[in-house]
Design a protein around this motif. Structure first.
Motif, PDB file in Angstrom:
ATOM      1  N   PHE A 117      15.882 -39.770   0.209  1.00  0.00           N
ATOM      2  CA  PHE A 117      15.030 -38.483   0.721  1.00  0.00           C
ATOM      3  C   PHE A 117      15.115 -38.952   2.400  1.00  0.00           C
ATOM      4  CE2 PHE A 117      14.289 -38.250  -3.538  1.00  0.00           C
ATOM      5  CZ  PHE A 117      13.803 -36.578  -3.738  1.00  0.00           C
ATOM      6  N   SER A 118      16.092 -38.442   3.004  1.00  0.00           N
ATOM      7  CA  SER A 118      16.514 -39.023   4.422  1.00  0.00           C
ATOM      8  C   SER A 118      15.129 -38.420   5.327  1.00  0.00           C
ATOM      9  CB  SER A 118      17.867 -38.613   4.888  1.00  0.00           C
ATOM     10  OG  SER A 118      18.202 -39.004   6.170  1.00  0.00           O
ATOM     11  N   PRO A 119      14.878 -39.451   6.293  1.00  0.00           N
ATOM     12  CA  PRO A 119      14.028 -38.580   7.423  1.00  0.00           C
ATOM     13  C   PRO A 119      14.753 -38.605   8.665  1.00  0.00           C
ATOM     14  CG  PRO A 119      14.098 -41.129   7.331  1.00  0.00           C
ATOM     15  CD  PRO A 119      14.745 -40.841   6.096  1.00  0.00           C
ATOM     16  N   GLY A 120      16.418 -38.430   8.548  1.00  0.00           N
ATOM     17  CA  GLY A 120      17.096 -38.552   9.601  1.00  0.00           C
ATOM     18  C   GLY A 120      17.206 -40.131  10.216  1.00  0.00           C
ATOM     19  N   VAL A 121      17.277 -40.063  11.560  1.00  0.00           N
ATOM     20  CA  VAL A 121      17.145 -41.184  12.128  1.00  0.00           C
ATOM     21  C   VAL A 121      15.815 -42.092  12.155  1.00  0.00           C
ATOM     22  CG1 VAL A 121      16.815 -40.275  14.400  1.00  0.00           C
ATOM     23  CG2 VAL A 121      18.180 -42.535  14.237  1.00  0.00           C
ATOM     24  N   ILE A 122      15.676 -43.363  11.807  1.00  0.00           N
ATOM     25  CA  ILE A 122      14.856 -44.000  11.759  1.00  0.00           C
ATOM     26  C   ILE A 122      14.038 -44.339  13.302  1.00  0.00           C
ATOM     27  CG2 ILE A 122      13.624 -46.303  11.070  1.00  0.00           C
ATOM     28  CD1 ILE A 122      15.836 -46.265   8.660  1.00  0.00           C
ATOM     29  N   ASP A 123      12.976 -44.024  13.714  1.00  0.00           N
ATOM     30  CA  ASP A 123      12.384 -44.329  14.902  1.00  0.00           C
ATOM     31  C   ASP A 123      11.167 -44.689  15.141  1.00  0.00           C
ATOM     32  OD1 ASP A 123      10.936 -41.935  14.190  1.00  0.00           O
ATOM     33  OD2 ASP A 123      11.867 -40.812  15.660  1.00  0.00           O
ATOM     34  N   GLY A 124      10.416 -44.811  13.875  1.00  0.00           N
ATOM     35  CA  GLY A 124       8.945 -45.081  14.166  1.00  0.00           C
ATOM     36  C   GLY A 124       7.942 -44.234  14.580  1.00  0.00           C
ATOM     37  N   LEU A 125       8.288 -43.030  14.963  1.00  0.00           N
ATOM     38  CA  LEU A 125       7.417 -41.989  15.457  1.00  0.00           C
ATOM     39  C   LEU A 125       7.034 -40.751  14.636  1.00  0.00           C
ATOM     40  CD1 LEU A 125       9.204 -41.605  18.791  1.00  0.00           C
ATOM     41  CD2 LEU A 125       7.253 -42.893  18.419  1.00  0.00           C
ATOM     42  N   GLY A 126       8.078 -40.695  13.452  1.00  0.00           N
ATOM     43  CA  GLY A 126       7.608 -39.490  12.610  1.00  0.00           C
ATOM     44  C   GLY A 126       8.128 -38.240  13.026  1.00  0.00           C
ATOM     45  N   GLY A 127       7.873 -37.021  12.792  1.00  0.00           N
ATOM     46  CA  GLY A 127       8.279 -35.766  13.125  1.00  0.00           C
ATOM     47  C   GLY A 127       8.626 -34.905  11.881  1.00  0.00           C
ATOM     48  N   GLU A 128       9.242 -33.814  12.222  1.00  0.00           N
ATOM     49  CA  GLU A 128       9.369 -32.883  11.345  1.00  0.00           C
ATOM     50  C   GLU A 128      10.338 -33.151  10.305  1.00  0.00           C
ATOM     51  OE1 GLU A 128       8.757 -28.943   9.236  1.00  0.00           O
ATOM     52  OE2 GLU A 128       7.752 -30.065  10.764  1.00  0.00           O
ATOM     53  N   ASN A 129      11.354 -34.072  10.501  1.00  0.00           N
ATOM     54  CA  ASN A 129      12.313 -34.260   9.522  1.00  0.00           C
ATOM     55  C   ASN A 129      11.638 -35.291   8.453  1.00  0.00           C
ATOM     56  OD1 ASN A 129      14.333 -32.718  10.592  1.00  0.00           O
ATOM     57  ND2 ASN A 129      15.173 -34.666  11.716  1.00  0.00           N
ATOM     58  N   THR A 130      10.689 -36.220   9.028  1.00  0.00           N
ATOM     59  CA  THR A 130      10.071 -37.060   8.078  1.00  0.00           C
ATOM     60  C   THR A 130       9.084 -36.247   7.146  1.00  0.00           C
ATOM     61  OG1 THR A 130      10.247 -38.855   9.750  1.00  0.00           O
ATOM     62  CG2 THR A 130       8.620 -39.108   8.150  1.00  0.00           C
ATOM     63  N   ARG A 131       8.364 -35.310   7.954  1.00  0.00           N
ATOM     64  CA  ARG A 131       7.406 -34.750   7.207  1.00  0.00           C
ATOM     65  C   ARG A 131       7.942 -33.748   5.977  1.00  0.00           C
ATOM     66  NH1 ARG A 131       5.870 -30.116   5.641  1.00  0.00           N
ATOM     67  NH2 ARG A 131       7.663 -29.036   7.035  1.00  0.00           N
ATOM     68  N   GLN A 132       9.227 -33.356   6.250  1.00  0.00           N
ATOM     69  CA  GLN A 132       9.918 -32.495   5.089  1.00  0.00           C
ATOM     70  C   GLN A 132      10.491 -33.478   4.112  1.00  0.00           C
ATOM     71  OE1 GLN A 132      11.639 -28.725   7.298  1.00  0.00           O
ATOM     72  NE2 GLN A 132      13.110 -30.078   6.927  1.00  0.00           N
ATOM     73  N   ALA A 133      10.922 -34.648   4.492  1.00  0.00           N
ATOM     74  CA  ALA A 133      11.361 -35.774   3.325  1.00  0.00           C
ATOM     75  C   ALA A 133      10.153 -36.290   2.584  1.00  0.00           C
ATOM     76  CB  ALA A 133      11.962 -37.170   4.259  1.00  0.00           C
ATOM     77  N   ILE A 134       9.009 -36.396   3.018  1.00  0.00           N
ATOM     78  CA  ILE A 134       7.946 -36.623   2.558  1.00  0.00           C
ATOM     79  C   ILE A 134       7.514 -35.631   1.391  1.00  0.00           C
ATOM     80  CG2 ILE A 134       5.564 -37.058   2.458  1.00  0.00           C
ATOM     81  CD1 ILE A 134       5.772 -38.338   5.264  1.00  0.00           C
ATOM     82  N   ALA A 135       7.276 -34.302   1.757  1.00  0.00           N
ATOM     83  CA  ALA A 135       7.329 -33.334   0.978  1.00  0.00           C
ATOM     84  C   ALA A 135       8.204 -33.260  -0.099  1.00  0.00           C
ATOM     85  CB  ALA A 135       7.166 -31.933   1.751  1.00  0.00           C
ATOM     86  N   ALA A 136       9.526 -33.305  -0.016  1.00  0.00           N
ATOM     87  CA  ALA A 136      10.562 -33.289  -1.166  1.00  0.00           C
ATOM     88  C   ALA A 136      10.109 -34.670  -1.827  1.00  0.00           C
ATOM     89  CB  ALA A 136      11.874 -33.214  -0.148  1.00  0.00           C
ATOM     90  N   TRP A 137      10.044 -35.688  -1.526  1.00  0.00           N
ATOM     91  CA  TRP A 137       9.886 -36.928  -2.294  1.00  0.00           C
ATOM     92  C   TRP A 137       8.738 -36.531  -3.320  1.00  0.00           C
ATOM     93  CZ3 TRP A 137       6.748 -40.767  -4.079  1.00  0.00           C
ATOM     94  CH2 TRP A 137       7.520 -41.965  -4.628  1.00  0.00           C
ATOM     95  N   ARG A 138       7.556 -36.170  -2.626  1.00  0.00           N
ATOM     96  CA  ARG A 138       6.370 -35.884  -3.404  1.00  0.00           C
ATOM     97  C   ARG A 138       6.722 -34.845  -4.371  1.00  0.00           C
ATOM     98  NH1 ARG A 138       1.279 -37.423  -1.822  1.00  0.00           N
ATOM     99  NH2 ARG A 138       0.787 -38.463   0.079  1.00  0.00           N
TER     100      ARG A 138
END
Length: 346
Positions: free
Chosen positions: A85-106
């Motif tokens: 469930f990819s957040p895109g590039v790992i940056d330690g900041l979060g953002g929309e890509n990470t938020r969407q990956a979290i929602a999809a995983w949940r």
């Protein structure tokens, strides 16, 4: 008085006249080793800060804020990446890509789509994957070997002439470990990425390819790609750049025609609708090619799912109608598809 005594007296007079000898200078203190932005131990134990918000660019004229990755967010992004469930590039900041990956995983794991990056999410992710999220890696001669190319620009002809290799060993390693160059340097301050033999601290990512992809759904509003198996089980989620208002992605259903690894990129003004001049240009293969390291050809002419020369811009910019993923996500997806796999645009 003996000659020996006379010499001794002369020596004493000389010392008295010239002063006592200067003591040997003390060696300079060793410079303190630079401290990393985050340690592996901090990341392994990290929980995302409750107040962590997606980073926003500074307003014009304002100073650029210092880069401050969150250890819990790094851990969360690595676990999401390893779960496909990819957040895109790992940056330690979060953002929309990470938020969407979290929602999809949940949603896929029956935790509800509305929760955020909380302790319960991390506990569930860690329970599914208990391995360390950080690792050590020793730089090799192959890592630092060129040839390297200048960063690609908007001039396709110039990019074709200059080449599409990585710009440096740092960029090559950052892409290998799915991380921004800034975070990789922050984890390894003082490391000369041009010298083999040094030990790095890196994310413990997993590049195991997908298998058994039967259907892909491209969500143009969400800017995502989902891969499903024959039973309808969600295998992977990826953030994506999908077309633009001027050159939208197709609608409806198409199929996969084939996969080209390490493709070149051909701009042919007789086949494409966007204007990059009247000259046909072939850009050679390479990770910084306009279509990255892999091309999944679709049954709609000139359209495909492919990689990108700039992983940090996935989901944040426009494309010329195709579906653009990070190189590592595109490679993972490409390994699991075959001709005839259905791709639905919604």
């Amino acid at each position: 008085m003996s000659f020996r005594l006379i010499l001794a007296s002369a020596s004493l007079l000389t010392l008295a006249a010239c002063g006592a000898p200067e003591p040997a200078p003390a060696p300079p203190p060793e410079a303190a080793a630079p401290r990393p932005l985050l340690t592996a131990a901090q990341i392994e134990a990290g929980l995302p800060r409750p107040d962590l918000r997606p980073s926003t660019p500074p307003t014009e004229g304002a100073p650029t804020p210092a880069y401050a990755p969150d250890p819990g967010m790094v851990r969360l992004q690595i676990l999401l990446d390893r779960s496909r469930f990819s957040p895109g590039v790992i940056d330690g900041l979060g953002g929309e890509n990470t938020r969407q990956a979290i929602a999809a995983w949940r949603k896929a794991n029956d935790l509800g789509e509305d929760g955020g990056a909380d302790a319960a999410l991390l506990q569930a992710l860690a329970a599914a994957d208990a391995g360390p999220v950080m690792a050590q890696y020793t730089l090799t001669a192959a890592d630092i070997a060129g040839p390297f190319s200048p960063p690609p620009g908007d001039d396709l002809a110039e990019t074709a002439r200059a080449g599409t290799n990585f710009t440096s060993a740092l960029e090559r390693l950052a892409e290998r470990f799915h991380v921004t160059e800034a975070l990789l340097q922050g984890l390894n301050p003082g490391v000369d990425f041009r010298r083999a033999g040094q030990t790095l601290v890196v994310p413990a990512v997993d590049d195991t390819p997908l298998t058994g992809v039967a259907r892909i759904v491209i969500d143009k509003t969400e800017r995502s790609a989902r891969a499903f198996d024959e039973a309808g089980t969600l295998l992977a989620f990826y953030p994506a750049t999908i077309g633009s208002s001027e050159r939208p992605a197709p609608s409806g259903t198409v199929t996969v025609v084939g996969v080209a690894n390490e493709p070149d990129y051909t701009y042919d003004p007789e086949r494409v609708s966007y204007d990059r001049g009247d000259e046909r240009i072939v850009v050679p293969a390479g990770p910084n090619n306009p279509v990255g390291t892999v091309w999944i050809d679709l049954s709609r002419d000139t359209y495909g799912i492919h990689g990108s020369p700039d992983p940090s811009k996935i989901g944040k910019t426009a494309s010329n109608g195709c579906v653009r993923l990070t190189n590592w996500d595109a490679e993972q997806l490409a390994a699991g598809v075959r001709p005839g796999v259905v791709v639905r645009f919604i």
